[in-house]
Design an enzyme around this catalytic site. Structure first.
Site, PDB file in Angstrom:
ATOM      1  N   ARG A  18       0.824  -1.213   0.000  1.00  0.00           N
ATOM      2  CA  ARG A  18       0.000   0.000   0.000  1.00  0.00           C
ATOM      3  C   ARG A  18       0.851   1.254   0.000  1.00  0.00           C
ATOM      4  O   ARG A  18       0.501   2.251  -0.616  1.00  0.00           O
ATOM      5  CB  ARG A  18      -0.906  -0.030   1.245  1.00  0.00           C
ATOM      6  CG  ARG A  18      -1.703   1.228   1.451  1.00  0.00           C
ATOM      7  CD  ARG A  18      -2.810   1.016   2.457  1.00  0.00           C
ATOM      8  NE  ARG A  18      -3.737   0.010   2.004  1.00  0.00           N
ATOM      9  CZ  ARG A  18      -4.373  -0.864   2.805  1.00  0.00           C
ATOM     10  NH1 ARG A  18      -4.166  -0.830   4.104  1.00  0.00           N
ATOM     11  NH2 ARG A  18      -5.200  -1.738   2.302  1.00  0.00           N
ATOM     12  N   TYR A  19       1.963   1.223   0.715  1.00  0.00           N
ATOM     13  CA  TYR A  19       2.819   2.401   0.846  1.00  0.00           C
ATOM     14  C   TYR A  19       4.016   2.283  -0.092  1.00  0.00           C
ATOM     15  O   TYR A  19       4.360   1.187  -0.520  1.00  0.00           O
ATOM     16  CB  TYR A  19       3.306   2.521   2.294  1.00  0.00           C
ATOM     17  CG  TYR A  19       2.175   2.666   3.283  1.00  0.00           C
ATOM     18  CD1 TYR A  19       1.516   3.879   3.426  1.00  0.00           C
ATOM     19  CD2 TYR A  19       1.748   1.582   4.053  1.00  0.00           C
ATOM     20  CE1 TYR A  19       0.477   4.018   4.329  1.00  0.00           C
ATOM     21  CE2 TYR A  19       0.709   1.721   4.959  1.00  0.00           C
ATOM     22  CZ  TYR A  19       0.080   2.940   5.095  1.00  0.00           C
ATOM     23  OH  TYR A  19      -0.947   3.068   5.984  1.00  0.00           O
TER      24      TYR A  19
ATOM     25  N   ARG B 177       7.249   0.062   1.713  1.00  0.00           N
ATOM     26  CA  ARG B 177       7.133  -1.074   2.638  1.00  0.00           C
ATOM     27  C   ARG B 177       5.915  -1.933   2.304  1.00  0.00           C
ATOM     28  O   ARG B 177       4.945  -1.456   1.735  1.00  0.00           O
ATOM     29  CB  ARG B 177       7.062  -0.595   4.091  1.00  0.00           C
ATOM     30  CG  ARG B 177       5.957   0.413   4.362  1.00  0.00           C
ATOM     31  CD  ARG B 177       6.362   1.263   5.575  1.00  0.00           C
ATOM     32  NE  ARG B 177       5.296   2.161   6.023  1.00  0.00           N
ATOM     33  CZ  ARG B 177       4.995   3.305   5.430  1.00  0.00           C
ATOM     34  NH1 ARG B 177       5.621   3.699   4.349  1.00  0.00           N
ATOM     35  NH2 ARG B 177       4.025   4.059   5.919  1.00  0.00           N
TER      36      ARG B 177
ATOM     37  N   CYS C 222      -3.085 -18.036  14.919  1.00  0.00           N
ATOM     38  CA  CYS C 222      -2.648 -17.228  16.059  1.00  0.00           C
ATOM     39  C   CYS C 222      -2.607 -18.113  17.300  1.00  0.00           C
ATOM     40  O   CYS C 222      -3.138 -19.213  17.304  1.00  0.00           O
ATOM     41  CB  CYS C 222      -3.622 -16.079  16.319  1.00  0.00           C
ATOM     42  SG  CYS C 222      -3.541 -14.779  15.067  1.00  0.00           S
TER      43      CYS C 222
ATOM     44  N   CYS D 119      -8.314 -12.744  18.912  1.00  0.00           N
ATOM     45  CA  CYS D 119      -8.929 -11.511  19.395  1.00  0.00           C
ATOM     46  C   CYS D 119     -10.304 -11.382  18.750  1.00  0.00           C
ATOM     47  O   CYS D 119     -10.429 -11.496  17.532  1.00  0.00           O
ATOM     48  CB  CYS D 119      -8.097 -10.294  18.984  1.00  0.00           C
ATOM     49  SG  CYS D 119      -6.349 -10.425  19.373  1.00  0.00           S
TER      50      CYS D 119
ATOM     51  N   CYS E 246     -10.699  -8.987  15.660  1.00  0.00           N
ATOM     52  CA  CYS E 246      -9.670  -9.152  14.629  1.00  0.00           C
ATOM     53  C   CYS E 246     -10.049  -8.468  13.312  1.00  0.00           C
ATOM     54  O   CYS E 246     -11.119  -8.706  12.761  1.00  0.00           O
ATOM     55  CB  CYS E 246      -9.431 -10.637  14.356  1.00  0.00           C
ATOM     56  SG  CYS E 246      -8.210 -10.934  13.052  1.00  0.00           S
TER      57      CYS E 246
ATOM     58  N   ARG F 181      -8.656  -8.997  10.539  1.00  0.00           N
ATOM     59  CA  ARG F 181      -8.522  -9.956   9.442  1.00  0.00           C
ATOM     60  C   ARG F 181      -9.303 -11.230   9.687  1.00  0.00           C
ATOM     61  O   ARG F 181      -8.917 -12.310   9.243  1.00  0.00           O
ATOM     62  CB  ARG F 181      -7.052 -10.298   9.215  1.00  0.00           C
ATOM     63  CG  ARG F 181      -6.403  -9.264   8.381  1.00  0.00           C
ATOM     64  CD  ARG F 181      -4.992  -9.549   7.951  1.00  0.00           C
ATOM     65  NE  ARG F 181      -4.365  -8.251   7.870  1.00  0.00           N
ATOM     66  CZ  ARG F 181      -3.396  -7.826   8.655  1.00  0.00           C
ATOM     67  NH1 ARG F 181      -2.854  -8.624   9.534  1.00  0.00           N
ATOM     68  NH2 ARG F 181      -2.950  -6.611   8.532  1.00  0.00           N
TER      69      ARG F 181
ATOM     70  N   ASP G 107     -11.577  -1.122  13.712  1.00  0.00           N
ATOM     71  CA  ASP G 107     -11.982  -1.173  12.303  1.00  0.00           C
ATOM     72  C   ASP G 107     -13.458  -1.553  12.145  1.00  0.00           C
ATOM     73  O   ASP G 107     -14.070  -2.107  13.054  1.00  0.00           O
ATOM     74  CB  ASP G 107     -11.100  -2.161  11.543  1.00  0.00           C
ATOM     75  CG  ASP G 107      -9.692  -1.630  11.339  1.00  0.00           C
ATOM     76  OD1 ASP G 107      -9.530  -0.393  11.273  1.00  0.00           O
ATOM     77  OD2 ASP G 107      -8.749  -2.453  11.266  1.00  0.00           O
TER      78      ASP G 107
ATOM     79  N   ASP H  54      -7.529   3.693  10.633  1.00  0.00           N
ATOM     80  CA  ASP H  54      -7.096   3.035   9.406  1.00  0.00           C
ATOM     81  C   ASP H  54      -8.216   3.254   8.380  1.00  0.00           C
ATOM     82  O   ASP H  54      -9.333   2.771   8.569  1.00  0.00           O
ATOM     83  CB  ASP H  54      -6.811   1.548   9.662  1.00  0.00           C
ATOM     84  CG  ASP H  54      -5.676   1.033   8.780  1.00  0.00           C
ATOM     85  OD1 ASP H  54      -5.542   1.537   7.635  1.00  0.00           O
ATOM     86  OD2 ASP H  54      -4.929   0.143   9.212  1.00  0.00           O
TER      87      ASP H  54
ATOM     88  N   LYS I 229      -3.164   4.129   7.220  1.00  0.00           N
ATOM     89  CA  LYS I 229      -3.169   4.667   8.577  1.00  0.00           C
ATOM     90  C   LYS I 229      -3.172   6.187   8.572  1.00  0.00           C
ATOM     91  O   LYS I 229      -2.276   6.801   8.005  1.00  0.00           O
ATOM     92  CB  LYS I 229      -1.950   4.145   9.320  1.00  0.00           C
ATOM     93  CG  LYS I 229      -1.952   2.637   9.445  1.00  0.00           C
ATOM     94  CD  LYS I 229      -0.755   2.132  10.200  1.00  0.00           C
ATOM     95  CE  LYS I 229      -0.797   0.643  10.361  1.00  0.00           C
ATOM     96  NZ  LYS I 229      -0.550  -0.084   9.086  1.00  0.00           N
TER      97      LYS I 229
HETATM   98  C1  LIG Z   1       0.250  -0.975   8.947  1.00  0.00           C
HETATM   99  C2  LIG Z   1       0.726  -1.262   7.625  1.00  0.00           C
HETATM  100  C3  LIG Z   1       2.062  -1.027   7.272  1.00  0.00           C
HETATM  101  C4  LIG Z   1       3.073  -0.424   8.232  1.00  0.00           C
HETATM  102  O1  LIG Z   1       2.720   0.882   8.551  1.00  0.00           O
HETATM  103  P1  LIG Z   1       3.677   1.792   9.443  1.00  0.00           P
HETATM  104  O2  LIG Z   1       2.909   3.064   9.646  1.00  0.00           O
HETATM  105  O3  LIG Z   1       4.946   1.964   8.685  1.00  0.00           O
HETATM  106  O4  LIG Z   1       3.899   1.053  10.733  1.00  0.00           O
HETATM  107  C5  LIG Z   1       2.451  -1.323   5.987  1.00  0.00           C
HETATM  108  N1  LIG Z   1       1.581  -1.822   5.090  1.00  0.00           N
HETATM  109  C6  LIG Z   1       0.299  -2.026   5.388  1.00  0.00           C
HETATM  110  C7  LIG Z   1      -0.616  -2.557   4.338  1.00  0.00           C
HETATM  111  C8  LIG Z   1      -0.174  -1.766   6.676  1.00  0.00           C
HETATM  112  O5  LIG Z   1      -1.460  -1.998   6.966  1.00  0.00           O
END
Ligand SMILES: *Cc1c(COP(=O)(O)O)cnc(C)c1O
Length: 443
Positions: free
Chosen positions: A115-116, A119, A128, A132, A135, A137, A296, A333, A340
């Site tokens: 998504r980002y 990362r 798990c 929880c 959850c 997911r 969520d 989120d 986020k």
């Molecule tokens: C939470 C998340 C991350 C990591 O987010 P940070 O703000 O860097 O901790 C990366 N990818 C996805 C899809 C996430 O949901």
């Protein structure tokens, strides 16, 4: 420092020898999931009994260690609410979704959410140590039929290899620390072989559900893959036992920086004073509060939801009142895959061309006089500006500030504003053609 309370064992475990109790394999294989088993530990309410007998509910499983943290006489026990289902889970609510974060849609290969810009989130198991109730997911987690396989793992690795912009891999699931030790080591080895992966992160609730798993052997193994970061998931001070403190100490000594992610849950931790105690206790065991999440919009979690304002109120009660290290970021989120989004109280009250008005946590209102002359660093000679990592299509508002783009426009913007006049304007198109990003952009 006051020592955390050594957690007691529920009465039915009194005769279990220590070697068994302290063995994570024993904890895993003695998890409780039926009315009969759970009722031997805590007397169930009608609502809990009904939920436990309902087919198709999100999986129930709880370790003997974790269920022992519950006060059996308290139907509102905060640990109990996190893992024993209630009939309210069956209630639907407005905006409820199966995959509220659109993770499946944002997956280039199964189980990998990119998504980002730099990362990815890698879902390495659906299992798990305990489940929880809220959850995010629950659509995949807990279902033994949905477990990711070797072929999918190879696809994930291939994607990472061919995507050099990814410098940070976050392992989640499910819980990566319930994987068989060999499998986890193999997985980390394969990720570490990719030169552009700079850091690896693990998100795990195993230290909370089953601190026995955090053996010295596991810590030594994880330490081979540094830089490796780990976030645990504690929601309430009652979860901070001596066992958890010891597990965190072992991880910290292995050089693993620890953070905590909490979820804001109605009736569990929606209290400023409780949160203050939680974050202070976390910093005492060297765990840095990282995120506090708004719950969520996930099926089954409606009764846990709070107004967003509750999270803002909590941050208001933490920032300034306690160590900055102890203050997490409150995060919504964004449903639909927005990712986020931090939400916080307003500290900037007003501004003019030379002055800002800010307030502190006490309500003290002050001004900051801005410089009348400001000589900025020179982006043309700045080597960081020259070598910045490209973030194609994702530079966002920082891209607007940078002058890279002039606007971001919502999908359909052009069509809407042409209002049928497109023919007439096409002739002039070359005259004014600013760059911008947006889903409706067809250039
Ligand atoms: C939470 C998340 C991350 C990591 O987010 P940070 O703000 O860097 O901790 C990366 N990818 C996805 C899809 C996430 O949901």
């Amino acid at each position: 420092m006051p020592t955390p309370i050594l957690s007691k064992r529920a009465a039915i475990y009194a005769d279990v020898p220590d070697e068994k109790w302290n063995d994570w394999r024993w904890q895993l294989s003695h998890r409780l999931n039926t009315v009969d088993e759970i009722e031997k530990v805590i007397p169930l309410t009608d609502s809990e009994r009904k939920a436990l007998q309902t087919q198709g509910l999100f999986r129930v499983d709880v370790t003997p260690y974790y269920i022992s943290l519950i006060d059996p006489q308290d139907p509102n026990d905060p640990v109990r609410k996190q893992i024993i289902p209630v009939s309210e889970e069956l209630n639907a609510f407005t905006s409820m979704m199966e995959d509220s974060l659109a993770e499946d849609r944002h997956s280039p290969v199964p189980g990998l959410v990119h998504r980002y810009p730099d990362r990815v989130l890698m879902l390495v198991t659906t299992q798990c140590a305990s489940y929880c109730r809220y959850c995010t997911r629950s659509r995949i987690v807990g279902d033994p039929g949905q477990t990711f396989n070797k072929q999918e793992f190879e696809m994930q690795i291939e994607y990472l290899k061919r995507t050099p912009q990814v410098r940070d891999v976050l392992l989640s699931g499910g819980d990566p620390l319930v994987l068989a030790p060999k499998v986890l080591e193999e997985l980390l080895t394969r990720i570490r072989e990719i030169p552009h992966i700079e850091i690896v992160r693990i998100g795990s609730r195993v230290p909370v559900f089953m601190p026995q798993r955090i053996t010295q052997e596991l810590c030594d193994m994880l330490a081979k893959f540094h830089p490796l970061w780990l976030n645990i998931h504690v929601n309430h001070p009652n979860e901070i036992s001596q066992e958890l403190a010891d597990a965190c100490d072992r991880m910290s000594r292995a050089g693993i920086p620890l953070g905590n992610q909490s979820v804001l849950l109605a009736g569990v931790n929606d209290c400023v004073h409780l949160q203050r105690e939680l974050v202070q206790k976390l910093t005492r065991i060297r765990v840095r509060p990282y995120y506090l999440y708004q719950c969520d919009l996930v099926e089954g979690a409606g009764h846990f939801r709070t107004p967003v304002g509750k999270g803002v109120e909590i941050i208001e009660g933490l920032r300034g009142h306690t160590s900055g290290y102890a203050v997490p970021q409150f995060i919504v989120d964004g449903p639909g895959g927005g990712g986020k989004i931090p939400v916080m109280p307003n500290y900037l009250l007003s501004m003019s061309d030379h002055k800002i008005i800010v307030r502190n946590y006490e309500g003290y209102v002050t001004t900051y006089e801005e410089p009348t002359e400001y000589t900025s660093h020179d982006p043309k000679t700045c080597k960081f500006c020259q070598n910045k990592r490209p973030e194609p299509g994702q530079s966002g508002l920082t891209g607007l500030l940078d002058g890279e783009e002039m606007f971001i426009k919502p999908e359909g913007f052009d069509t809407l504003h042409d209002r049928g006049g497109i023919q007439h304007r096409l002739k002039d198109e070359s005259k004014w053609k600013p760059r911008g990003i947006g889903a409706g952009d067809t250039e």
